[in-house]
Design an enzyme around this catalytic site. Structure first.
Site, PDB file in Angstrom:
ATOM      1  N   SER A 454      -1.724   1.237   1.202  1.00 51.80           N
ATOM      2  CA  SER A 454      -3.180   1.331   1.106  1.00 51.80           C
ATOM      3  C   SER A 454      -3.786   0.146   1.838  1.00 51.80           C
ATOM      4  CB  SER A 454      -3.623   1.317  -0.358  1.00 51.80           C
ATOM      5  OG  SER A 454      -5.027   1.184  -0.460  1.00 51.80           O
ATOM      6  N   TYR A 467      -3.670  -2.025  -8.868  1.00 56.02           N
ATOM      7  CA  TYR A 467      -3.459  -1.092  -7.764  1.00 56.02           C
ATOM      8  C   TYR A 467      -3.117  -1.844  -6.478  1.00 56.02           C
ATOM      9  CZ  TYR A 467      -4.422   2.646  -4.414  1.00 56.02           C
ATOM     10  OH  TYR A 467      -4.329   3.575  -3.402  1.00 56.02           O
TER      11      TYR A 467
END
Length: 584
Positions: A454, A467
């Site tokens: 990501s 995350y």
């Protein structure tokens, strides 16, 4: 080769050693070896084809257990090699045309077989790899010499540099002395080190003698045919061209105009070096088998393969995608399906995985399967890896895409929250890399691993500590694996999508707030991502491109690319942005 049946075919003063595998009543696939090989170079491919076809291999005159012509000079011309070929097919398949497969000089001479009049109707298809037609090569040179441009001159010089060994083989006596001396002894280790050819029963002990005899293949044919190439060298059978992208001896530019000479042409590319019969037998057997079957069924050659953008690269390969039930995973499975890959769609939702597999078959995947697993469950992943290897084969491309989202401050994130995120986002990737990557490494034929990280992996945020940490770990894991597996021919890419319109936003959890506020934030985030509306199909295209180019880190969206640049050149600015309050 296990269960091989041998016979001898006499022609033109030589005896050819011919080996056969499989049922003689099935379509005949004839494998022709190159230089300085013998028929054993094909053993791995032959054994994989023998359960479906009648497979025939023979030692070219002067190689392996076949006898050499006397004198050697003039005994290896393309005309005499064609005589040998006709004698072999008369013996093994007198009534039905054969499917010819050639590698290196086996391909060079097979181009002669498939373009001369006397074999018309005797060849059902031809698969060529790492060996051009000398006639086509001659016309290629003349075209660039007669109308030179900087680009054409560069192509000539580039191929000239790759052909250094051809000049050496034209020198008298020295090649024979080298092969019968130190070069012949060291050749197996050279192949292992430079070409990554696995050790084993290849090459055979006859190598020094084979290589010495085979020098006359070059001396008897190269100069004469390049100077006066045939003008009628048109293929009278469908042709499949397999081009190893890392071939040290042949430029891909040699095949630029091949459609002019082979109207029924199918192109394939393979991320491998020259000796693909030994390094990529699984992929070759799959492509050869599919091409032979399509032509036996009467299907036009160009209709026998997928038409997606990367069909020449991924056709027939086995691709496994986790998190394939929706979003980026589903789009990626579809993209590989359009490229003709066989797809294993994995998701914890059985219905979604099955739907992705069904749609993949409709889109273009020759085969597709849906499998259910929670990537965080190590034992379940182990069972999946065993099942896939047993029933579908070793995966060529692995896409570790499954992931979950979590938002909230560090102090509001419980240890249980951390465990859930790391179990899926990090441990799910670790399990996939360890199990399926281990199978790739054990097979020894290369492959590729794609891990979905990501932009959050390199862009800090006060709202995404768990995350971001999980994705940063995936990014570093990918970099470490890329270094470790490079020597095994396995590429590793980390994909960093950015803001993409998928359902992960509606399923992400928000900690530190009550249920009503969490639902409101989920809806707001989904709406913002919807307004951004960056489609998962663009990420899927980036995934395929990353595999083709063997890219290390791939930021996808503009904001992901911008953040990646900032992380490298202006990290202080990123840290300042991280302190800002996120929109709620």
């Amino acid at each position: 080769m296990k269960d091989a049946r041998e016979r001898w075919v006499r022609t033109g003063g030589v005896e050819l050693c011919v080996a056969e595998l499989g049922d003689p009543e099935r379509p005949t696939v004839l494998l022709v070896h190159g230089y300085p090989d013998s028929k054993e170079v094909w053993s791995e491919v032959a054994e994989r084809l023998a359960d479906r076809f009648h497979v025939v291999l023979y030692d070219v005159r002067g190689h392996g257990r076949s006898t050499a012509p006397r004198p050697l000079r003039g005994g290896f011309t393309l005309e005499k090699l064609t005589d040998d070929f006709v004698a072999v097919i008369d013996a093994v398949s007198p009534d039905e045309p054969v499917h010819v497969v050639g590698h290196d000089w086996g391909s060079v001479q097979s181009w002669e077989f498939v373009t001369v009049k006397r074999t018309e109707g005797r060849i059902a298809s031809f698969t060529s790899m790492s060996g051009p037609s000398l006639d086509h090569f001659g016309h290629w040179i003349k075209k660039r010499v007669s109308r030179p441009t900087p680009r054409k001159v560069g192509q000539l010089l580039g191929q000239g540099a790759k052909s250094w060994y051809v000049y050496m083989l034209h020198t008298p006596v020295l090649p024979e002395l080298a092969w019968r001396g130190p070069l012949g002894k060291r050749w197996p280790r050279i192949l292992q080190r430079v070409e990554k050819v696995p050790a084993g029963d290849y090459p055979t002990p006859s190598l020094p003698q084979d290589a010495a005899h085979g020098a006359w293949l070059y001396r008897d044919n190269i100069r004469a045919r390049l100077r006066r190439p045939r003008a009628d060298a048109y293929a009278h059978a469908p042709v499949q061209l397999i081009t190893p992208s890392g071939d040290a001896f042949l430029s891909e530019r040699l095949y630029d105009d091949l459609e002019l000479w082979a109207p029924q042409l199918v192109r394939r590319t393979l991320p491998a070096k020259h000796w693909v019969p030994r390094t990529r037998p699984d992929q070759l057997a799959a492509w050869i088998g599919a091409f032979v079957t399509s032509n036996e069924d009467g299907m036009p050659a160009k209709d026998s393969v997928a038409t997606g953008r990367y069909a020449d690269r991924f056709g027939g390969q086995l691709v496994l995608v986790t998190g394939a039930g929706s979003g980026i995973g589903r789009a990626t499975a579809f993209a590989f399906a359009e490229a003709g890959a066989r797809v294993v769609a994995v998701d914890r939702d059985a219905e979604s995985a099955a739907r992705t597999a069904e749609m993949s078959r409709l889109i273009g995947a020759p085969e597709a399967w849906g499998e259910t697993v929670d990537v965080a469950d190590e034992q379940a992943m182990e069972k999946l890896a065993e099942k896939v290897a047993r029933e579908y084969g070793v995966v060529d491309v692995l896409v570790n895409n499954a992931g979950i989202g979590l938002s909230g401050s560090f102090l509001d994130t419980s240890s249980e929250d951390w465990k859930k995120v790391l179990d899926v986002n990090l441990w799910g990737v670790i399990h996939g890399c360890r199990l399926f990557g281990g199978q790739m490494a054990e097979r020894g034929q290369g492959g590729h691993i794609v891990n979905t990280a990501s932009a959050a992996a390199y862009q800090p945020s006060k709202a995404l500590p768990a995350y971001s940490t999980s994705k940063a770990a995936v990014l570093m894991l990918s970099e470490c694996l890329r270094a470790e597996l490079a020597g095994r021919g396995i590429g590793v890419s980390a994909i960093c999508p950015g803001f993409v319109n998928t359902n992960i936003t509606s399923t992400s959890r928000f900690v530190g707030v009550d249920a009503a506020e969490e639902q409101r934030r989920q809806k707001r985030t989904s709406r913002l991502y919807g307004l951004r509306n960056y489609p998962p199909e663009k990420v899927a295209d980036a995934v395929l491109r990353a595999v083709v180019r063997n890219q290390a880190v791939v930021p996808v969206t503009p904001e992901a690319r911008g953040a990646h640049l900032m992380s490298r050149f202006t990290p202080r600015a990123l840290r300042a942005i991280a302190r800002l309050e996120p929109p709620l």
